[in-house]
Design a protein around this motif. Structure first.
Motif, PDB file in Angstrom:
ATOM      1  N   ASN A   1       2.685 -28.675  15.548  1.00 35.90           N
ATOM      2  CA  ASN A   1       3.952 -29.473  16.210  1.00 35.90           C
ATOM      3  C   ASN A   1       3.742 -31.057  15.845  1.00 35.90           C
ATOM      4  O   ASN A   1       2.697 -31.660  15.526  1.00 35.90           O
ATOM      5  N   PHE A   2       4.983 -31.853  15.916  1.00 40.19           N
ATOM      6  CA  PHE A   2       5.304 -32.876  15.925  1.00 40.19           C
ATOM      7  C   PHE A   2       5.083 -33.363  17.298  1.00 40.19           C
ATOM      8  O   PHE A   2       6.226 -33.433  18.060  1.00 40.19           O
ATOM      9  N   VAL A   3       4.094 -34.142  17.912  1.00 39.79           N
ATOM     10  CA  VAL A   3       3.982 -34.196  19.106  1.00 39.79           C
ATOM     11  C   VAL A   3       4.156 -35.622  19.688  1.00 39.79           C
ATOM     12  O   VAL A   3       3.786 -36.616  19.010  1.00 39.79           O
ATOM     13  N   VAL A   4       5.158 -35.789  20.365  1.00 43.41           N
ATOM     14  CA  VAL A   4       5.661 -36.898  21.337  1.00 43.41           C
ATOM     15  C   VAL A   4       4.781 -36.834  22.437  1.00 43.41           C
ATOM     16  O   VAL A   4       5.308 -36.127  23.447  1.00 43.41           O
ATOM     17  N   LEU A   5       3.830 -37.627  22.687  1.00 44.95           N
ATOM     18  CA  LEU A   5       2.953 -37.529  23.962  1.00 44.95           C
ATOM     19  C   LEU A   5       3.197 -38.520  25.127  1.00 44.95           C
ATOM     20  O   LEU A   5       3.301 -39.880  24.825  1.00 44.95           O
ATOM     21  N   TYR A   6       3.272 -37.965  26.304  1.00 46.25           N
ATOM     22  CA  TYR A   6       3.454 -39.057  27.468  1.00 46.25           C
ATOM     23  C   TYR A   6       2.206 -38.714  28.359  1.00 46.25           C
ATOM     24  O   TYR A   6       2.009 -37.677  28.749  1.00 46.25           O
ATOM     25  N   LEU A   7       1.301 -39.711  28.770  1.00 47.35           N
ATOM     26  CA  LEU A   7       0.278 -39.252  29.773  1.00 47.35           C
ATOM     27  C   LEU A   7       0.437 -40.122  31.049  1.00 47.35           C
ATOM     28  O   LEU A   7       0.800 -41.173  31.043  1.00 47.35           O
TER      29      LEU A   7
ATOM     30  N   LEU B   1       7.725 -32.464  22.837  1.00 46.70           N
ATOM     31  CA  LEU B   1       7.592 -33.670  23.869  1.00 46.70           C
ATOM     32  C   LEU B   1       6.584 -33.155  24.698  1.00 46.70           C
ATOM     33  O   LEU B   1       6.859 -32.157  25.462  1.00 46.70           O
ATOM     34  N   VAL B   2       5.476 -33.779  24.792  1.00 43.69           N
ATOM     35  CA  VAL B   2       4.327 -33.100  25.769  1.00 43.69           C
ATOM     36  C   VAL B   2       4.091 -34.025  26.853  1.00 43.69           C
ATOM     37  O   VAL B   2       3.802 -35.320  26.397  1.00 43.69           O
ATOM     38  N   ILE B   3       4.187 -33.657  28.165  1.00 41.33           N
ATOM     39  CA  ILE B   3       4.159 -34.576  29.246  1.00 41.33           C
ATOM     40  C   ILE B   3       3.045 -34.082  30.033  1.00 41.33           C
ATOM     41  O   ILE B   3       3.218 -32.960  30.726  1.00 41.33           O
ATOM     42  N   VAL B   4       2.065 -34.908  30.162  1.00 45.62           N
ATOM     43  CA  VAL B   4       0.821 -34.685  30.993  1.00 45.62           C
ATOM     44  C   VAL B   4       0.894 -35.616  32.167  1.00 45.62           C
ATOM     45  O   VAL B   4       0.516 -36.836  32.188  1.00 45.62           O
ATOM     46  N   GLY B   5       0.887 -35.084  33.167  1.00 44.20           N
ATOM     47  CA  GLY B   5       1.017 -35.676  34.562  1.00 44.20           C
ATOM     48  C   GLY B   5       1.997 -35.355  35.421  1.00 44.20           C
ATOM     49  O   GLY B   5       2.789 -34.187  35.184  1.00 44.20           O
ATOM     50  N   LYS B   6       2.058 -35.762  36.607  1.00 42.90           N
ATOM     51  CA  LYS B   6       3.012 -35.194  37.691  1.00 42.90           C
ATOM     52  C   LYS B   6       3.540 -36.085  38.656  1.00 42.90           C
ATOM     53  O   LYS B   6       2.994 -37.308  38.954  1.00 42.90           O
ATOM     54  N   ASN B   7       4.493 -35.893  39.603  1.00 42.54           N
ATOM     55  CA  ASN B   7       5.156 -36.655  40.301  1.00 42.54           C
ATOM     56  C   ASN B   7       6.066 -35.506  41.328  1.00 42.54           C
ATOM     57  O   ASN B   7       6.530 -34.710  40.605  1.00 42.54           O
ATOM     58  N   THR B   8       6.414 -35.890  42.425  1.00 41.22           N
ATOM     59  CA  THR B   8       7.344 -35.085  43.207  1.00 41.22           C
ATOM     60  C   THR B   8       8.743 -35.348  42.630  1.00 41.22           C
ATOM     61  O   THR B   8       9.351 -34.224  42.920  1.00 41.22           O
TER      62      THR B   8
ATOM     63  N   VAL C   1      -5.263 -36.910  20.497  1.00 43.43           N
ATOM     64  CA  VAL C   1      -5.721 -36.505  19.171  1.00 43.43           C
ATOM     65  C   VAL C   1      -4.729 -35.541  18.474  1.00 43.43           C
ATOM     66  O   VAL C   1      -4.332 -35.455  17.241  1.00 43.43           O
ATOM     67  N   ALA C   2      -4.210 -34.771  19.418  1.00 47.08           N
ATOM     68  CA  ALA C   2      -3.121 -33.733  19.039  1.00 47.08           C
ATOM     69  C   ALA C   2      -1.746 -34.429  18.828  1.00 47.08           C
ATOM     70  O   ALA C   2      -0.831 -33.673  18.363  1.00 47.08           O
ATOM     71  N   SER C   3      -1.576 -35.521  19.156  1.00 47.11           N
ATOM     72  CA  SER C   3      -0.182 -36.236  19.146  1.00 47.11           C
ATOM     73  C   SER C   3      -0.099 -36.926  17.699  1.00 47.11           C
ATOM     74  O   SER C   3      -0.864 -37.286  17.163  1.00 47.11           O
ATOM     75  N   LYS C   4       1.308 -37.238  17.496  1.00 49.84           N
ATOM     76  CA  LYS C   4       1.794 -38.056  16.306  1.00 49.84           C
ATOM     77  C   LYS C   4       2.246 -39.529  16.872  1.00 49.84           C
ATOM     78  O   LYS C   4       2.031 -40.504  16.187  1.00 49.84           O
ATOM     79  N   ILE C   5       2.739 -39.441  18.042  1.00 47.95           N
ATOM     80  CA  ILE C   5       3.243 -40.690  18.499  1.00 47.95           C
ATOM     81  C   ILE C   5       3.203 -40.753  19.918  1.00 47.95           C
ATOM     82  O   ILE C   5       3.027 -39.539  20.945  1.00 47.95           O
TER      83      ILE C   5
END
Length: 392
Positions: A208-214, A242-249, A283-287
């Motif tokens: 995948n071409f991963v766009v990451l948010y932490l 688009l990979v989103i790592v985190g949470k909120n209500t 490491v798995a991400s591109k942007i």
């Protein structure tokens, strides 16, 4: 150190405390507990003293500067802490508990360092419970702003997290100018030197071409912009994730948006993950992205995630919130999009997608900046200098 929350986790508190311990200081940390089975302990040299709290006290903390109940309850605990631990100096983490500390300190007259993690009066305006009844009418960010200024005047030194935040404080309180010390939220070298890769994560996204948010996924963090852009991006980047790592209500809003746009195959909500897995996702991400909405808090604060991204050589895409925009442009470590602008965000992702050499160069620039200039080991030197001279 005084923290009105449980510990761990709080990376800023731990980083500061560990650095002071390593420099030869004895650090006691006042914190709260909601589990009666938890006791005092030593964590990385920090002498953690836990005081029992409950849900009522937690709810009263939001009313700290509306009614004095929370302040009174915390003051008794802090007085006990000062006496039993024979404290010689006080370090307050944020302003919610500050009045309690100053009240408890009247008899002792110890030097006080106020550590402003956030522009709290401005952050409060964004809380959902302050947008509606009854919070809108009983909690006043304006009152908190007055209290913040009062505490700055009473403190011996005031630490803040970004040059932009210090600039705003110096404009508001020019007579207190000499008190301010910059200690930004940077990362320890161990984050990029001492970690293990989780092969499952890397394998999962290898095609995948991963766009990451932490990190925290609250609406104000701007993920709706990134999600909306996927509609266009998937047409040009068929292996996009688009990979989103985190949470909120507010995650229900984001997940409904993904469903409505019919892009479930292109967005992964990973939820909150152990911090030990962050490096594997990066490491798995591109942007790596930080699409913050602009406001008086985001304009003066760095998100810790951008230093995590940079340390592992990933190009950034950030919104034009002032502090992060300045940093990215100064270090030439990424691109900047207009906040809340889906077209601007999409355009910048595609620019990075089609130019691998640019991605590599921007990533390398950020990596060198963090590793040579902006790790915690470098930026904490001002904190150590402050404490070496505080009693003088």
């Amino acid at each position: 150190m005084i923290l009105d929350a449980v510990f761990p986790p709080d990376p800023r508190v731990e980083n500061e405390a560990v650095s002071l311990v390593k420099a030869g200081h004895e650090v006691f940390l006042f914190c709260l507990k909601y589990d009666k089975n938890l006791g005092d302990e030593i964590i990385n040299g920090i002498k953690v003293k836990r005081y029992q709290s409950n849900k009522l006290e937690y709810k009263l903390s939001a009313l700290a500067y509306t009614v004095p109940f929370y302040t009174f309850l915390m003051q008794k605990k802090i007085t006990d802490f000062i006496k039993k631990s024979k404290i010689e100096g006080l370090h307050i983490h944020d302003i919610k508990i500050a009045q309690s500390v100053f009240n408890a300190n009247k008899k002792h007259n110890l030097p006080v360092v106020l550590d402003l993690h956030d522009n709290m009066p401005e952050v409060m305006k964004l809380y959902p419970h302050l947008q509606r009844f009854p919070g809108k009418y009983i909690i006043s960010p304006k009152k908190w702003k007055h209290k913040e200024e009062e505490f700055i005047k009473k403190s011996n030194k005031v630490i803040s997290v970004s040059p932009e935040f210090i600039e705003t404080l110096q404009v508001r309180l020019p007579q207190q100018k000499k008190k301010f010390v910059l200690v930004p939220n940077t990362i320890r070298t161990s984050f990029f030197e001492d970690y293990k890769i989780d092969n499952y994560i890397v394998e999962k996204y290898k095609n995948n071409f991963v766009v990451l948010y932490l990190g925290d996924t609250h609406i104000r963090r701007g993920l709706q912009t990134a999600i909306s852009s996927v509609v266009k991006l998937k047409e040009e980047i068929p292996n996009l994730k688009l990979v989103i790592v985190g949470k909120n209500t507010t995650d229900t809003i984001l997940k409904q948006q993904v469903k409505d746009l019919k892009i479930e195959n292109f967005v992964d909500f990973e939820g909150w993950q152990n911090v030990n897995l962050f490096q594997s996702y990066i490491v798995a991400s591109k942007i790596c992205i930080s699409p913050l909405h602009r406001n008086l808090q985001h304009d003066v604060a760095y998100a810790n995630k951008i230093f995590q991204y940079m340390s592992l050589g990933k190009p950034l895409l950030v919104s034009d919130a002032i502090a992060q925009k300045r940093l990215v442009e100064k270090t030439n470590s990424g691109l900047v999009h207009q906040e809340k602008d889906v077209h601007s965000f999409t355009e910048k992702v595609l620019k990075l997608y089609y130019n691998e050499a640019l991605r590599i160069q921007l990533g390398e620039n950020g990596k060198q900046f963090v590793r040579n200039e902006f790790s915690w080991e470098q930026t904490s030197k001002k904190l150590l200098h402050l404490y070496d001279n505080l009693l003088n």
